[in-house]
Scaffold this active site. Structure first.
Site, PDB file in Angstrom:
ATOM      1  N   GLN A 297       0.822  -1.215   0.000  1.00  0.00           N
ATOM      2  CA  GLN A 297       0.000   0.000   0.000  1.00  0.00           C
ATOM      3  C   GLN A 297       0.860   1.270   0.000  1.00  0.00           C
ATOM      4  OE1 GLN A 297      -3.533  -1.083   0.511  1.00  0.00           O
ATOM      5  NE2 GLN A 297      -3.970   0.819  -0.565  1.00  0.00           N
TER       6      GLN A 297
ATOM      7  N   ASP B 224     -11.793  -4.004   2.029  1.00  0.00           N
ATOM      8  CA  ASP B 224     -10.962  -4.958   1.278  1.00  0.00           C
ATOM      9  C   ASP B 224     -11.788  -6.252   1.289  1.00  0.00           C
ATOM     10  OD1 ASP B 224      -8.009  -5.191   0.151  1.00  0.00           O
ATOM     11  OD2 ASP B 224      -8.370  -7.065   1.201  1.00  0.00           O
TER      12      ASP B 224
ATOM     13  N   LYS C 290      -2.687  -1.031   6.569  1.00  0.00           N
ATOM     14  CA  LYS C 290      -3.684  -2.073   6.276  1.00  0.00           C
ATOM     15  C   LYS C 290      -4.104  -2.697   7.587  1.00  0.00           C
ATOM     16  CE  LYS C 290      -5.588  -4.042   2.639  1.00  0.00           C
ATOM     17  NZ  LYS C 290      -5.766  -3.521   1.272  1.00  0.00           N
TER      18      LYS C 290
ATOM     19  N   LYS D  12       1.730   1.870  -3.709  1.00  0.00           N
ATOM     20  CA  LYS D  12       0.495   2.105  -4.462  1.00  0.00           C
ATOM     21  C   LYS D  12      -0.029   3.512  -4.171  1.00  0.00           C
ATOM     22  CE  LYS D  12      -2.656  -1.059  -3.882  1.00  0.00           C
ATOM     23  NZ  LYS D  12      -3.859  -1.841  -3.504  1.00  0.00           N
TER      24      LYS D  12
ATOM     25  N   SER E 151     -10.652   6.715  -2.800  1.00  0.00           N
ATOM     26  CA  SER E 151     -10.788   6.913  -1.348  1.00  0.00           C
ATOM     27  C   SER E 151     -10.182   8.254  -0.942  1.00  0.00           C
ATOM     28  CB  SER E 151     -10.067   5.801  -0.588  1.00  0.00           C
ATOM     29  OG  SER E 151     -10.873   4.649  -0.499  1.00  0.00           O
TER      30      SER E 151
HETATM   31  P1  NDP Z   1     -14.569  -9.025  -2.017  1.00  0.00           P
HETATM   32  O1  NDP Z   1     -14.660  -9.555  -0.633  1.00  0.00           O
HETATM   33  O2  NDP Z   1     -15.622  -8.100  -2.511  1.00  0.00           O
HETATM   34  O3  NDP Z   1     -14.460 -10.205  -3.059  1.00  0.00           O
HETATM   35  C1  NDP Z   1     -13.450 -11.146  -2.998  1.00  0.00           C
HETATM   36  C2  NDP Z   1     -13.641 -12.161  -4.094  1.00  0.00           C
HETATM   37  O4  NDP Z   1     -12.491 -13.004  -4.161  1.00  0.00           O
HETATM   38  C3  NDP Z   1     -14.817 -13.095  -3.833  1.00  0.00           C
HETATM   39  O5  NDP Z   1     -15.331 -13.527  -5.058  1.00  0.00           O
HETATM   40  C4  NDP Z   1     -14.161 -14.229  -3.075  1.00  0.00           C
HETATM   41  O6  NDP Z   1     -14.862 -15.450  -3.116  1.00  0.00           O
HETATM   42  C5  NDP Z   1     -12.834 -14.342  -3.782  1.00  0.00           C
HETATM   43  N1  NDP Z   1     -11.804 -14.853  -2.859  1.00  0.00           N
HETATM   44  C6  NDP Z   1     -11.448 -14.329  -1.668  1.00  0.00           C
HETATM   45  N2  NDP Z   1     -10.500 -15.079  -1.085  1.00  0.00           N
HETATM   46  C7  NDP Z   1     -10.280 -16.093  -1.917  1.00  0.00           C
HETATM   47  C8  NDP Z   1      -9.426 -17.210  -1.873  1.00  0.00           C
HETATM   48  N3  NDP Z   1      -8.604 -17.418  -0.812  1.00  0.00           N
HETATM   49  N4  NDP Z   1      -9.433 -18.041  -2.926  1.00  0.00           N
HETATM   50  C9  NDP Z   1     -10.279 -17.849  -3.972  1.00  0.00           C
HETATM   51  N5  NDP Z   1     -11.113 -16.805  -4.080  1.00  0.00           N
HETATM   52  C10 NDP Z   1     -11.110 -15.953  -3.056  1.00  0.00           C
HETATM   53  O7  NDP Z   1     -13.136  -8.334  -2.101  1.00  0.00           O
HETATM   54  P2  NDP Z   1     -12.589  -7.252  -3.157  1.00  0.00           P
HETATM   55  O8  NDP Z   1     -13.195  -7.467  -4.482  1.00  0.00           O
HETATM   56  O9  NDP Z   1     -12.695  -5.942  -2.507  1.00  0.00           O
HETATM   57  O10 NDP Z   1     -11.040  -7.628  -3.190  1.00  0.00           O
HETATM   58  C11 NDP Z   1     -10.495  -8.533  -4.137  1.00  0.00           C
HETATM   59  C12 NDP Z   1      -9.004  -8.292  -4.265  1.00  0.00           C
HETATM   60  O11 NDP Z   1      -8.775  -6.943  -4.696  1.00  0.00           O
HETATM   61  C13 NDP Z   1      -8.196  -8.442  -2.978  1.00  0.00           C
HETATM   62  O12 NDP Z   1      -6.912  -8.918  -3.297  1.00  0.00           O
HETATM   63  C14 NDP Z   1      -8.081  -7.011  -2.464  1.00  0.00           C
HETATM   64  O13 NDP Z   1      -6.965  -6.849  -1.622  1.00  0.00           O
HETATM   65  C15 NDP Z   1      -7.909  -6.274  -3.774  1.00  0.00           C
HETATM   66  N6  NDP Z   1      -8.229  -4.862  -3.800  1.00  0.00           N
HETATM   67  C16 NDP Z   1      -9.434  -4.376  -3.381  1.00  0.00           C
HETATM   68  C17 NDP Z   1      -9.718  -3.031  -3.471  1.00  0.00           C
HETATM   69  C18 NDP Z   1     -11.043  -2.477  -3.109  1.00  0.00           C
HETATM   70  O14 NDP Z   1     -11.231  -1.274  -3.289  1.00  0.00           O
HETATM   71  N7  NDP Z   1     -11.995  -3.252  -2.633  1.00  0.00           N
HETATM   72  C19 NDP Z   1      -8.718  -2.071  -3.937  1.00  0.00           C
HETATM   73  C20 NDP Z   1      -7.500  -2.683  -4.418  1.00  0.00           C
HETATM   74  C21 NDP Z   1      -7.288  -4.015  -4.328  1.00  0.00           C
HETATM   75  P3  NDP Z   1     -15.764 -15.915  -1.856  1.00  0.00           P
HETATM   76  O15 NDP Z   1     -16.936 -14.997  -1.863  1.00  0.00           O
HETATM   77  O16 NDP Z   1     -16.097 -17.334  -2.126  1.00  0.00           O
HETATM   78  O17 NDP Z   1     -14.904 -15.742  -0.639  1.00  0.00           O
HETATM   79  O1  2IT Z   2      -5.924  -2.644  -1.538  1.00  0.00           O
HETATM   80  C1  2IT Z   2      -6.460  -1.511  -1.582  1.00  0.00           C
HETATM   81  O2  2IT Z   2      -5.930  -0.572  -2.182  1.00  0.00           O
HETATM   82  C2  2IT Z   2      -7.762  -1.341  -0.933  1.00  0.00           C
HETATM   83  N1  2IT Z   2      -8.295  -2.307  -0.395  1.00  0.00           N
HETATM   84  C3  2IT Z   2      -8.422   0.003  -0.920  1.00  0.00           C
HETATM   85  C4  2IT Z   2      -7.872   0.841   0.191  1.00  0.00           C
HETATM   86  C5  2IT Z   2      -8.564   2.163   0.428  1.00  0.00           C
HETATM   87  O3  2IT Z   2      -8.136   2.836   1.380  1.00  0.00           O
HETATM   88  O4  2IT Z   2      -9.482   2.526  -0.300  1.00  0.00           O
END
Ligand code: NDP
Ligand code: 2IT
Length: 448
Positions: A114, A169, A129, A117, A380
């Site tokens: 982070q 997250d 985080k 980024k 954010s």
């Molecule tokens: P969500 O909780 O909304 O969704 C996560 C998705 O990934 C679900 O479909 C979940 O499936 C799947 N998943 C989670 N863990 C696993 C695993 N161990 N193996 C397989 N599938 C898995 O999270 P986000 O979409 O917010 O986050 C997804 C990724 O993006 C993460 O790496 C996060 O750190 C990253 N990220 C998120 C940001 C944000 O703004 N939200 C910003 C930047 C990065 P299930 O429902 O079955 O658990």
């Molecule tokens: O991995 C990421 O950059 C996030 N989960 C979003 C963090 C934020 O502060 O919006």
């Protein structure tokens, strides 16, 4: 693989010795230090003034007990974490992850990533985080509320709009942010922008929900354009079906692509006609259902148990948007064999180092997470700006800012890669450009 620089290689050994049994953290640090070799060669003061040693050591780690009671009256005790990694260029900023696999090493890897980024966004935000090993899956709203209130009852002592601003997250979305913000407001008797990803009625920003997925496609669009390509008419495979995956899917479709597969942790669906996004959004965002249900109501689609094989589906563009290390060397080889020409990381560190090496060696366009998924945290920071001004921008205004941020970020990463002798390597360029702003600031502060 050892780092080709005596001091940084020794530093890596010390990181491993001081942070035992945290392989994800080691992986993230190794990747960044490897990219920074040409930087410390050109600028030895970063080593001499202790910047590199400070960079790999969090400023503060908070670890706490989170007791809560389920609806049957059973008491559960989870662990909560907040890693305040680096505040050189702004308040700590980064999401909270609620997932059973969370332990200190996961939060450290995410907090470390982070730092760079957030610097790349060009906005004044430091790196942090947090999270918990709490599993929200299968829990009622009441149980999630109780957990969030207990979590914030400890965390509120350490955060604030000018100190540390958490967000969502994995496992933390609008519902959880609402409960967390409500408890913070109650404990502090203050209404401030202490969390982002808030609901639109209480200080949230338009386009924050869409931002990570949209930003991923804007960044990928820049990379494709430079290579004389675009999303238009391409077949796309997206892992995950959470916040990032759903809005990556939406934007890729708007840009003319056909998204044929998505997954959750249990399996994936392949729909050769193209994913039915309104159905998928309702399934995942509203009903919190499993992806296998998609195939039950879409006769042309097939469900496969196990999520890893999603990379065997032929596609031009692959967007891993689920979790760390979900795309390994075998998957990379399969993608290459099937003609994939672009992999953009929506999740944090979804490709293993071996997979990244193989993709880059095969000439596949590769967008690293730190750069490609920075649209979420950038938006954010725009939410923080709007909260400070006590004002809100339209969807279009926020989306325009986001687009510009992603275009600038792409150029900065590309230019840094060229300047430091690795043209075309956006992973190295992102690490270098992200580091330089933080490193210069740390130099300016002296030893603190
Ligand atoms: P969500 O909780 O909304 O969704 C996560 C998705 O990934 C679900 O479909 C979940 O499936 C799947 N998943 C989670 N863990 C696993 C695993 N161990 N193996 C397989 N599938 C898995 O999270 P986000 O979409 O917010 O986050 C997804 C990724 O993006 C993460 O790496 C996060 O750190 C990253 N990220 C998120 C940001 C944000 O703004 N939200 C910003 C930047 C990065 P299930 O429902 O079955 O658990
Ligand atoms: O991995 C990421 O950059 C996030 N989960 C979003 C963090 C934020 O502060 O919006």
């Amino acid at each position: 693989m050892s780092i080709n620089h005596a001091y940084l290689s020794g530093l890596m050994d010390r990181v491993i010795a001081r942070n035992p049994a945290e392989p994800e953290f080691h992986q993230a640090v190794r990747e960044v230090l490897t990219s920074l070799v040409p930087v410390v060669e050109a600028r030895p003061e970063f080593i001499k003034e202790g910047v590199m040693d400070c960079l790999v050591e969090p400023e503060r780690i908070i670890k706490f007990r989170v007791p809560w009671e389920d609806e049957q009256g059973n008491v559960h005790v989870n662990r909560g974490f907040r890693v305040q990694f680096n505040s050189a260029i702004g308040p700590y900023k980064g999401g909270l992850r609620f997932h059973p696999t969370v332990y200190e090493g996961i939060i450290k890897f995410l907090g470390f990533e982070q730092i760079f980024k957030n610097s790349l966004t060009g906005l004044p935000i430091g790196g942090g985080k947090g999270g918990s090993d709490f599993n929200p899956k299968g829990r009622t709203d009441l149980e999630v509320m109780r957990f969030c209130q207990s979590f914030m009852t400890e965390l509120f002592k350490y955060i604030g709009p000018d100190t540390d601003v958490p967000a969502g997250d994995i496992g933390v979305g609008g519902r959880e942010i609402g409960y967390l913000f409500g408890q913070y407001k109650r404990l502090r008797n203050e209404f401030t922008g202490v969390l982002t990803g808030k609901g639109l009625t209480y200080g949230g920003s338009l386009a924050r929900t869409e931002a990570t997925g949209y930003g991923l496609c804007y960044f990928t669009g820049c990379m494709l354009q430079d290579a004389g390509r675009s999303f238009d008419g391409e077949t796309v495979v997206i892992s995950g079906s959470g916040n990032v995956a759903l809005y990556a899917c939406e934007k890729a479709m708007q840009l003319g692509a056909k998204v044929v597969a998505m997954s959750d942790s249990a399996g994936y669906v392949y729909d050769r006609d193209g994913i039915d996004l309104p159905y998928m959004k309702d399934l995942k965002e509203v009903r919190r259902g499993r992806i296998c249900e998609y195939a039950e109501s879409h006769p042309g689609a097939a469900y496969h148990a196990g999520c890893r094989d999603i990379w065997s589906i032929p596609c031009g563009i692959a967007l891993p948007c689920a979790t760390q290390n979900e795309l390994d060397l075998d998957a990379a080889k399969t993608l290459i064999r099937n003609g994939c020409f672009c992999v953009s990381e929506g999740a944090n560190m979804p490709c293993t180092p071996e997979a990244v090496d193989a993709l880059q060696a095969a000439g596949v366009l590769f967008a690293p997470a730190k750069a490609a998924n920075a649209g979420g945290v950038a938006t954010s920071a725009l939410e923080m700006s709007q909260n400070s001004m006590r004002f809100s921008w339209t969807f279009q205004e926020v989306d325009d800012h986001l687009k510009k941020i992603m275009v600038d970020l792409y150029r900065n990463a590309k230019n840094a890669a060229e300047q430091y002798g690795t043209p075309g390597d956006l992973a190295a360029g992102a690490n270098i450009a992200g580091f330089l702003k933080v490193g210069e600031s740390m130099l300016a502060y002296g030893i603190i």
